[in-house]
Motif scaffolding. Structure first.
Motif, mmCIF file in Angstrom:
data_model
loop_
_atom_site.group_PDB
_atom_site.id
_atom_site.type_symbol
_atom_site.label_atom_id
_atom_site.label_comp_id
_atom_site.label_asym_id
_atom_site.label_seq_id
_atom_site.Cartn_x
_atom_site.Cartn_y
_atom_site.Cartn_z
ATOM 1 N N SER A 105 2.016 11.902 -1.504
ATOM 2 C CA SER A 105 3.297 11.334 -0.495
ATOM 3 C C SER A 105 3.150 12.433 0.711
ATOM 4 O O SER A 105 2.639 13.719 0.419
ATOM 5 C CB SER A 105 4.541 11.828 -1.174
ATOM 6 N N THR A 147 4.760 7.354 0.138
ATOM 7 C CA THR A 147 4.014 7.677 -0.737
ATOM 8 C C THR A 147 2.818 6.466 -0.943
ATOM 9 O O THR A 147 3.088 5.114 -0.705
ATOM 10 C CB THR A 147 4.694 7.219 -2.322
ATOM 11 N N ASN A 148 1.564 6.742 -0.915
ATOM 12 C CA ASN A 148 0.297 6.128 -1.011
ATOM 13 C C ASN A 148 0.357 5.328 -2.360
ATOM 14 O O ASN A 148 0.047 6.043 -3.205
ATOM 15 C CB ASN A 148 -0.927 6.999 -0.690
ATOM 16 N N ASP A 149 0.505 4.051 -2.340
ATOM 17 C CA ASP A 149 0.734 3.323 -3.780
ATOM 18 C C ASP A 149 -0.489 2.565 -3.940
ATOM 19 O O ASP A 149 -0.892 1.831 -5.109
ATOM 20 C CB ASP A 149 1.681 2.469 -3.800
ATOM 21 N N CYS A 150 -1.702 2.566 -3.093
ATOM 22 C CA CYS A 150 -2.747 1.880 -3.359
ATOM 23 C C CYS A 150 -3.861 2.854 -3.857
ATOM 24 O O CYS A 150 -3.731 4.481 -4.272
ATOM 25 C CB CYS A 150 -3.424 1.528 -2.025
ATOM 26 N N LYS A 184 -1.448 7.773 -4.959
ATOM 27 C CA LYS A 184 -0.288 8.492 -5.387
ATOM 28 C C LYS A 184 0.206 9.522 -5.007
ATOM 29 O O LYS A 184 1.072 10.329 -5.530
ATOM 30 C CB LYS A 184 -0.692 8.690 -7.205
ATOM 31 N N SER A 202 5.045 3.106 -0.309
ATOM 32 C CA SER A 202 6.479 2.828 -0.537
ATOM 33 C C SER A 202 7.097 3.822 0.244
ATOM 34 O O SER A 202 6.452 4.936 0.500
ATOM 35 C CB SER A 202 6.747 2.968 -2.038
ATOM 36 N N ASP A 252 0.773 -1.207 0.119
ATOM 37 C CA ASP A 252 0.065 0.099 0.136
ATOM 38 C C ASP A 252 0.970 1.398 0.084
ATOM 39 O O ASP A 252 0.419 2.213 -0.678
ATOM 40 C CB ASP A 252 -0.925 0.145 1.249
#
Length: 126
Positions: free
Chosen positions: A103, A49-52, A101, A25, A23
């Motif tokens: 940060s 960073t929100n990758d979900c 997406k 990085s 979720d």
């Protein structure tokens, strides 16, 4: 037949768990380093960073290997201390969350010249 269904369920659960673990990085960059009285110190900027695909309201950040703050929790900023090496997002971030997406940044001063390793748990979504 029941064994195959159980095995399929276990595989799907494992894949789902791995997907959920990704979720966020984290990228760390060293901002400065110096020596004082024979000991080395370094300042690190951390970008989370929100990758979900969902907005993260809060996440617990755990300092793991090589997490050795120079002067305890006074040498970490941009996160709120829970207990020991556990931190979470400050209230102004929790109020609005971290959209997909996007940060947030926090920083710390570590003993030595290496960055710390962090893990994540207890992710809350909006």
């Amino acid at each position: 037949m029941l064994y195959k269904q159980f095995l399929l369920f276990a595989v799907v659960l494992a894949v789902f768990s791995c997907a959920m673990a990704a979720d966020v990085s984290l990228v760390q960059s060293q901002q400065a380093a110096w020596e004082d009285k024979g000991s080395g110190f370094s300042i690190w900027e951390v970008t989370l960073t929100n990758d979900c695909g969902r907005t993260i309201k809060d996440i617990t950040i755990v300092g793991e290997k090589n997490f050795n703050l120079r002067n305890g929790t006074s040498d970490i900023w941009g996160v709120d201390c829970l207990t020991g090496h556990r931190f979470h997002l400050p209230s102004y971030v929790r109020d609005h969350g971290i959209p997909a997406k996007s940060s947030v940044k926090f920083g710390y001063i570590n003993n030595g010249y290496q960055s710390a390793e962090f893990s994540f748990c207890e992710t809350q979504y909006m």
